[in-house]
Design a protein around this motif. Structure first.
Motif, short mmCIF file in Angstrom:
data_model
loop_
_atom_site.label_atom_id
_atom_site.label_comp_id
_atom_site.label_asym_id
_atom_site.label_seq_id
_atom_site.Cartn_x
_atom_site.Cartn_y
_atom_site.Cartn_z
N LEU A 1 67.42 38.03 2.63
CA LEU A 1 67.23 38.95 1.51
C LEU A 1 66.65 38.24 0.29
O LEU A 1 66.20 38.89 -0.66
CB LEU A 1 68.57 39.58 1.14
N ARG B 1 59.20 48.95 15.88
CA ARG B 1 59.63 50.34 16.01
C ARG B 1 59.92 50.94 14.63
O ARG B 1 59.61 52.09 14.36
CB ARG B 1 60.87 50.46 16.89
N VAL B 2 60.51 50.14 13.79
CA VAL B 2 60.98 50.64 12.52
C VAL B 2 59.86 50.65 11.48
O VAL B 2 59.85 51.47 10.57
CB VAL B 2 62.16 49.77 12.05
N GLY B 3 58.95 49.71 11.61
CA GLY B 3 57.80 49.72 10.73
C GLY B 3 58.08 49.30 9.29
O GLY B 3 57.27 49.53 8.41
N ARG B 4 59.24 48.72 9.05
CA ARG B 4 59.50 48.19 7.72
C ARG B 4 60.57 47.11 7.80
O ARG B 4 61.27 47.00 8.80
CB ARG B 4 59.93 49.29 6.76
N VAL C 1 62.33 45.57 17.23
CA VAL C 1 62.92 46.45 16.23
C VAL C 1 61.93 46.67 15.10
O VAL C 1 61.67 47.81 14.67
CB VAL C 1 64.23 45.86 15.68
N GLY D 1 66.60 41.12 -2.17
CA GLY D 1 67.52 42.12 -1.65
C GLY D 1 66.89 43.45 -1.31
O GLY D 1 67.56 44.35 -0.83
N ARG D 2 65.59 43.59 -1.59
CA ARG D 2 64.96 44.88 -1.29
C ARG D 2 64.44 44.94 0.13
O ARG D 2 64.12 43.92 0.73
CB ARG D 2 63.80 45.10 -2.25
N SER D 3 64.32 46.14 0.63
CA SER D 3 63.64 46.32 1.91
C SER D 3 62.15 46.11 1.70
O SER D 3 61.64 46.28 0.59
CB SER D 3 63.85 47.73 2.43
N ASP E 1 63.88 46.30 7.04
CA ASP E 1 65.03 47.04 6.55
C ASP E 1 66.28 46.20 6.58
O ASP E 1 66.55 45.49 7.54
CB ASP E 1 65.22 48.27 7.41
N VAL E 2 67.04 46.31 5.52
CA VAL E 2 68.26 45.52 5.40
C VAL E 2 69.28 45.91 6.46
O VAL E 2 70.07 45.10 6.93
CB VAL E 2 68.86 45.73 4.00
N SER E 3 69.26 47.18 6.84
CA SER E 3 70.32 47.64 7.73
C SER E 3 69.99 47.41 9.20
O SER E 3 70.83 47.60 10.05
CB SER E 3 70.56 49.13 7.51
N THR F 1 58.44 47.19 2.32
CA THR F 1 57.55 48.27 2.75
C THR F 1 56.19 48.05 2.10
O THR F 1 56.09 47.36 1.09
CB THR F 1 58.06 49.63 2.27
#
Ligand SMILES: Nc1ncnc2c1ncn2[C@@H]1O[C@H](COP(=O)(O)OP(=O)(O)OP(=O)(O)O)[C@@H](O)[C@H]1O
Ligand SMILES: Nc1ncnc2c1ncn2[C@@H]1O[C@H](COP(=O)(O)OP(=O)(O)OP(=O)(O)O)[C@@H](O)[C@H]1O
Ligand SMILES: [Mg+2]
Ligand SMILES: [Mg+2]
Lengths: 515, 323, 338, 338
Positions: C145, C254-257, C251, C150-152, C259-261, C154
């Motif tokens: 992070l 598939r998710v394309g960004r 992942v 801490g940001r995702s 992501d923190v989660s 994109t």
């Protein structure tokens, strides 16, 4: 079957004991009686069922049939705890079960009391105190704070013995207690056993060392195929007993040691095993079998480990085939044809049954995999072939090459471990206590196998049993205080060599010298 | 069991829809799904509810699975656009209409339902300025990466710029399995380090609970106040407690969000157009109103505040009201 | 000499043994038939492929876990390696403007490197496996992070330094996670298949696999038999790290960004898959085939339950019940007396 | 008898040994001083007690984990047992209208019962430890939500059958989590202290504790020495389950409602605490004192970083770095050659 002295009390009596492991019938109706104040030797070839009998008596496995009477009462133990509570103490054959790693020597000495009904509160101090008392019973001198995991097999075995002796029971069972001990320690154990016997304890003693049995047994009972086939009263006729045991008579084991003129294959020059020890030289000629004997902790294993590249010499150098040889570990040694069988087979060679390669075939193949399968691809038929050959050649009692080692008797496990190193051409074979738990018949076979395969290589054997050394070796050396003594250069007869060896040891003990 | 007079296919019944949430659990989700169920029952629709448990990849799989299942429509509840755009398009390609709540799929064919996180945060922060003045030392509990929280926190940052007297002395926060307890432990450290702190902004009610716990334990309830977002029965009770530091919160009714989503989807399925953007207005709830009106549960709040109970969004004559 | 019985033929296996061996296959079949009859759409090929796609990441991570387990270790860091890989891949493309291939290479290298660090901590420094990988897990959870505050990640995001990220996900990269071979078989499934076959081959059919298992069974014995045990254990972690980052790449695509989660529950699911695998074929040890089957088993269960509209909280429960049932069956039938 | 084994007196411990033994204490002291100088409020007693309060639950769960670990097992279910206990306590009071004492009794019994089930699965059915407790973990994660249909439990909540729950949290119950002795020491800290002392005494000063360790060291050896090893292993899980439910009770009484959660982060933290404990006093095995110190160690770190307003994502990172550092120090200094 019992001896003819009626006033003696029968401590244990076993009748018609049955036990099968799958298709293997380990016990097929065994009968046995041990009287109070008597030492009975239980003899039998590897896989005869001795340890199975012991395990049933000590409650660690349950019998399929038969009765056990303990002091006249019928018993059947569901756990080792129950057997102990009923008055049976046992030293088991497997040294990997002698104690728990992570606990100290002191805690392991008091393990029976911790696990049974000792005092509820313990402290490091009280444990040490009690442990010191237990150790004193067999004159055991070990640092009490050392982790059990750091002990050598012999030391582990001594702890197990001390514990059993301290248990103050009516029946004491010892399953090959001296397999890693040298004659000095064994002698000390015998005097303890004689004392216990005099106090009325019934002792069942299992060993493949006839010398041991001759020293202490009042009676010998021979087990074969899970049944008692013969019984010998004192004076015990051991050659008859061995014949009953393995179904044939053995030729006189001693062979004449001829002085070898073959070229020197490996040599050690001005070596000090540890700093301050007396330096020594050692030459091994091709085709020669050399045995090293000596007391516990004298450095036999250390020399072998150093040659194998597991430890470093404090000083000195090795040469192999005339070139300096310095191994940095087993991989390099094995590549160069230097093989070693380490002394504790459970810790050093056996794999748990559920993993691939825990079979007889896999165990034999493990060190040879890179050579046999240079491309990496396994071919199990090749492994099986070698294993089947070993099973036949060494008379390993097993269903086939796919049997896992945990199903084999102790002696048969040892044969598999030895077979591993005969499966490839070798220059120098290092064997540390190779005949641990191997029956006399099989030992003769193994010795023959070792000697026959010795055309272009040398064998160095560390053994604490002088009888074994005598049987197998062309030359015997004595290790004391981390240094080698060649007792006599003339080799008139091996027996004479041993004689002079013993006298050196006695002299050394007399001087009160400490390392 | 169709509805007489409704457009096809609702006249015959047997319609199946899928509602796929990004969240995994919690009161908000429970209420949302309860709203979905109510409206779906009223429409004679079978709603297949599934949850991605905060796993955006799993949410894709669930949408894919709904397409496999051959549902008549899909509601996507929260999530992240990058991950969902193409599967949402795949659903449209398969002839399955989609509505999205709180995730901007940026697709003309997908109506967006929004509760306006920004409005919620603004409502409650304006209340804070009204009560605490334009000068105070504030703190915010915030963890980035959760889209609604990001939007709400952005408003807090804007307030800091708008009112130079408002100083953000600390941000903290953690999202794990025991948010209230963990946030409470953090908050106590923050309170000890910043004695001047007087306002805490909590963009999520789980955070508010933790902060309240810490303030109570530190015994500074009269000095530090909480301004939060979201509401539930237990939040109401926490706010109502005597001397509770949690003085105001802004929220939409998640059950209403669920109902609106289903209504919008039903219109699409029937070939009607609910409009591209459907907005649900938040309500400000203060401690004072709760005490004055003796409101103890969400149900009572709904009774006293009709705007909280229902929304006119996406209504149609043929769509029966939920019971 | 010794009167040994050398019947080299294996004894006919008993019913209990056979039952134990195939218990999980039977259970899987029962489940498939059950879900099918309850919901015919369950069995269409698109759904079956989406089950496989859904489990592919867990299976790939699980294979890594089972390799370290066979070598006597345990890799707790796979979940966070996968999560970090999602972030790293996004960062590489969105911020550093790399293309798909550079990103693939970079991230796989990163995974291997983390594995190497784990391995070095364990074999060089001597930290116990669980401890070392737990530390790495925490470390990565924070580290991933830091670059973005801490940001995702994109396309078009604001960077900590105030500028806007110029890059975006390479469409070629997205194909890895979203494309299908012949418009039918999703690429992740193919990747999983290849990984499974290679790993199975490595572990069961080559001498290297043998040595991994030997080390897990008795490291001293393997060492004395000439195996470079430290190198092997190091390699196990490198493999596991690389596989975890491969999972992360899937992942990400598939998710394309970033992501923190992402990757939250991957560790536990991967461990569950390889533990369930113990029961497959009654091997009682980690193995590749079992791990993949374990992952599929759980995937089928979850997919079917979702189709039947079971509330989310029953899913964990059913997962647990089926697990306990399967295990009790497998292990209970084979109870060995001591 | 052996002619080597010279003096039974201990050799003077080397500097490295001492360093290893006290490394974590020193590190803790350094941290305390560091945070203190950076932020004077750190050292006031209220803050120190809130650190202890914050770690109490993790420490209690960690003690359970370390007991099962010493007996050679591993309890993955502690987190979900704690989470279920929160739900069970809330359900007992809010729905069943029990009072504080009934609730305490019920929940502790439940914890013990779950431990028993774990234990029976392991010693009777023969399922490997990790597998059995993993199943229980999943099972509980779902099971705890079934009575309320997935809702969290608060006074006045709507039940699945449409009625409103009539009960509420017993104020006496809340005292457990929120009260303080002499207005200073929070009760959870006292509970943690009592648990730690009792567990330490059990494990280090009684026969039973030694047997737990003996079983962990070599189960067969302990069995042959007469220990009823199965009973001991069963008890380890019962203790662990009971402690986990005690931890859950503290969480419940602090939070005052039944929150839906799987408890996974509690599990990881508890495992981390007991693993860090390995390094305390250089024991290299699970032990109670170490576990508690491990939990406190992490608690101090997190509290201090929060005080310094470090971003949340740096906390995991710093946790990881400090862990790796401490471990490298402890294990690296004591590198033993094989
Ligand atoms: N757990 C087991 N599973 C299968 N077979 C076993 C098992 N334990 C022992 N056996 C078999 O039972 C037979 C008797 O073994 P036992 O260990 O009693 O022999 P032993 O007389 O002690 O031999 P040794 O002198 O080699 O120790 C052997 O054929 C052995 O292979
Ligand atoms: N693992 C170990 N840990 C500590 N000391 C050891 C270890 N192995 C060997 N030693 C020490 O090295 C010396 C030589 O031991 P070594 O094992 O070579 O003796 P040995 O003659 O083979 O005795 P044994 O009959 O017991 O096998 C002994 O003084 C012993 O204390
Ligand atoms: Mg035997
Ligand atoms: Mg030796």
């Amino acid at each position: 079957m019992s001896t003819s002295s009626p006033p003696k009390k029968i401590a244990v009596s076993v009748t018609g004991l049955e036990k099968s492991f799958g298709p293997t019938r380990a016990l097929a109706g065994a009968d046995l009686i041990v009287e109070a104040g008597e030492i009975v030797a239980l003899m039998g070839a590897n896989g005869a069922g001795k340890s199975t009998l012991v395990k049933i008596l000590s409650g660690s496995i349950s019998a399929d049939g038969g009765t056990i009477l303990l002091n006249g009462n019928q018993v059947s133990f569901a756990s080792p705890g129950e057997a102990q509570a009923a008055g049976i103490a046992t030293v088991h054959q497997a040294t990997d079960q002698a104690g728990a790693a992570g606990l100290t020597v002191a805690e392991n000495l008091t393990l029976n009391e911790l696990c049974g009904t000792g005092s509820f509160f313990v402290s490091p101090r009280s444990t040490r105190k009690r442990a010191a008392e237990i150790a004193a019973l067999i004159d055991l001198d070990l640092p009490l704070d050392r982790d059990f995991a750091d002990l050598r097999p012999a030391e582990r075995q001594l702890i197990a013995i001390a514990r059993a002796v301290a248990a103050k029971t009516s029946v004491l069972i010892l399953d090959e207690p001296t397999s890693s001990l040298s004659s000095t320690e064994a002698e000390r154990l015998f005097s303890v056993l004689r004392r216990l016997k005099a106090s009325g304890i019934a002792i069942l003693y299992i060993s493949h060392r006839t010398g041991d049995l001759a020293a202490i047994a009042d009676r010998a009972v021979v087990l074969r195929g899970g049944k008692v086939v013969a019984s010998f009263a004192k004076p015990i006729d051991f050659s008859a007993a061995v014949a009953a045991m393995i179904g044939r008579t053995l030729d006189a084991a001693l062979h004449d040691g001829t002085v070898s003129n073959a070229p020197i294959l490996a040599s050690v020059k001005r070596a000090r095993l540890i700093p301050g020890a007396r330096p020594f030289d050692l030459d091994l000629r091709s085709g020669e079998v050399v045995a090293i004997t000596g007391t516990l902790g004298s450095g036999k294993s250390r020399l072998l480990r150093a040659l194998f590249g597991l430890e470093q010499l404090a000083e000195g150098e090795f040469t192999l085939d005339g070139k300096p040889w310095l191994s940095n570990g087993p991989a390099r040694s094995i590549e160069n044809g230097v093989f070693m069988v380490a002394e504790d087979r459970w810790a050093s060679s056996l794999l748990p049954p559920e993993i691939p390669g825990a079979s007889i075939a896999g165990t034999i193949a493990l060190p040879h995999l890179p050579r046999w399968f240079p491309l990496g691809l396994l071919r199990e038929t090749r492994e099986r072939l070698v294993a089947s050959d070993a099973i036949g050649r060494l008379g390993i009692k097993a269903r086939g090459p796919d049997d896992t080692l945990d199903q084999l008797s102790g002696g048969n496990q040892q044969k598999v471990v030895l077979a591993r190193w005969q499966a490839a051409p070798c220059r120098l074979l290092l064997l540390d206590e190779p005949f641990q738990g191997v029956d006399v018949g099989a030992r003769t076979d193994l010795i023959a196998a070792i000697r026959n395969s010795q055309s272009g290589s040398a064998t160095l054997i560390a053994t604490s049993d002088t009888e074994e050394a005598l049987e197998v070796a062309d030359r015997i050396l004595v290790m004391r205080d981390h240094s080698l003594y060649e007792a006599d250069g003339s080799h008139e007869s091996l027996a004479a060599v041993i004689g002079s060896v013993e006298s050196i040891e006695t002299r050394a003990a007399g001087t009160g010298q400490t390392p | 069991e169709g509805i007489a007079g409704a457009p096809a296919p609702f006249d015959k019944g047997g319609v199946k829809i899928a509602v796929i949430s990004f969240l995994g659990s919690g009161d908000w989700l429970q209420a949302f799904e309860a709203g979905v169920k109510r409206q779906a029952d009223a429409l004679g629709v079978e709603a297949n509810l599934s949850q991605a448990r905060n796993d955006i990849n799993a949410q894709r799989e669930l949408i894919q699975q709904a397409i496999n299942l051959g549902v008549k429509g899909i509601v996507i509840n929260n999530g992240q656009p990058e991950a969902l755009k193409d599967v949402a398009q795949a659903a449209l390609d398969a002839g399955i209409p989609v509505v999205a709540y709180d995730v901007n799929l940026d697709n003309a064919k997908i109506p967006q339902i929004e509760q306006s996180d920004a409005d919620m945060a603004r409502l409650v922060l304006e209340q804070a300025v009204k009560e605490q003045g334009e000068t105070f030392d504030g703190g915010a509990v915030y963890v980035s990466g959760f889209a609604p929280l990001d939007r709400r926190y952005a408003v807090w940052k804007d307030f800091g710029k708008k009112y130079p007297g408002i100083k953000e002395v600390a941000t903290w926060g953690v999202v794990n399995d025991s948010v209230p307890a963990s946030v409470a432990d953090q908050t106590k450290a923050v309170l000890a380090a910043n004695p001047t702190l007087s306002v805490v902004f909590t963009p999520w009610d789980e955070f508010a609970r933790g902060v309240k716990l810490a303030i109570d334990e530190a015994g500074v309830a009269d000095k530090v106040k909480i301004y939060g977002v979201d509401i539930s029965t237990s939040d109401i009770q926490a706010m109502r407690e005597p001397n509770s530091p949690w003085v105001a919160t802004a929220a939409t009714n998640p059950a209403v969000v669920g109902e609106v989503s289903v209504r919008a989807l039903a219109q699409l399925i029937a070939g009607q157009d609910p409009g591209h953007s459907v907005l649900i207005q938040p309500t400000l709830v203060t401690k004072q109103t709760l005490v004055d009106n003796d409101i103890k549960t969400i149900e009572e709040l709904q009774e006293k505040f009709p705007a909280f109970k229902d929304s006119d969004a996406a209504k149609k004559d043929w769509i029966p009201a939920s019971k | 000499m010794t009167d040994h019985a050398t019947a080299s033929s294996k004894p006919a296996s008993t019913f209990a043994e056979t039952a134990r061996k195939y218990a999980l296959f039977v259970l899987l079949a029962v489940m498939l038939v059950g879900f099918w009859s309850a919901q015919p759409a369950f069995i269409n090929s698109a759904n079956l492929f989406s089950i496989l796609q859904a489990v592919s990441v867990v299976a790939i991570l699980g294979v890594g876990v089972s390799i370290t387990m066979s070598a006597g270790g345990f890799d707790l860091s796979v979940g966070s390696v996968a999560a970090s890989s999602v972030m790293a891949a996004s960062y590489a493309m969105v911020v550093l403007q790399m293309n798909a291939f550079e990103t693939l290479g970079l991230v796989l290298l990163m995974g291997a490197f983390i594995g190497l660090v784990n391995g070095l901590l364990i074999v060089r420094v001597g930290v116990p496996d669980l401890l070392a990988t737990l530390s790495t897990m925490f470390l990565l959870a924070g580290l991933q992070l830091i670059p973005t505050g801490g940001r995702s990640i994109t396309a078009g995001m604001m960077l900590p330094n105030g500028t806007t990220a110029a890059g975006a996900y390479d469409p070629a990269f997205l194909v890895l996670g979203r494309g299908r071979l012949f418009d039918t078989v999703p690429y992740p499934v193919i990747v999983m298949g290849i990984v499974a076959i290679l790993a199975w081959f490595l572990m069961e059919r080559t001498r290297w696999g043998r040595v991994f298992y030997a080390i897990g069974g008795n490291e001293t014995a393997a060492h004395l038999a000439g195996a470079p045990t430290k190198a092997y254990r190091l390699w196990a972690y490198v493999l596991s790290g690389t596989l975890a980052s491969l999972g992360g790449l899937i992942v990400a695509s598939r998710v394309g960004r970033g992501d923190v989660s992402a990757g939250n529950s991957l560790l536990l699911d991967a461990v569950a898959a390889s533990l369930i695998g113990f029961a497959v074929l009654d091997k009682r040890r980690p193995h590749v085939l079992g791990t993949v089957l374990g992952a599929i088993f759980v995937g089928v269960l979850l997919n079917g339950l979702t189709m039947l509209n079971a509330p989310y909280y029953t899913q964990d429960f059913v997962k647990g019940v089926v697990l306990v049932g399967a295990l009790a069956l497998t292990f209970g039938l084979g109870k060995k007396k001591r």
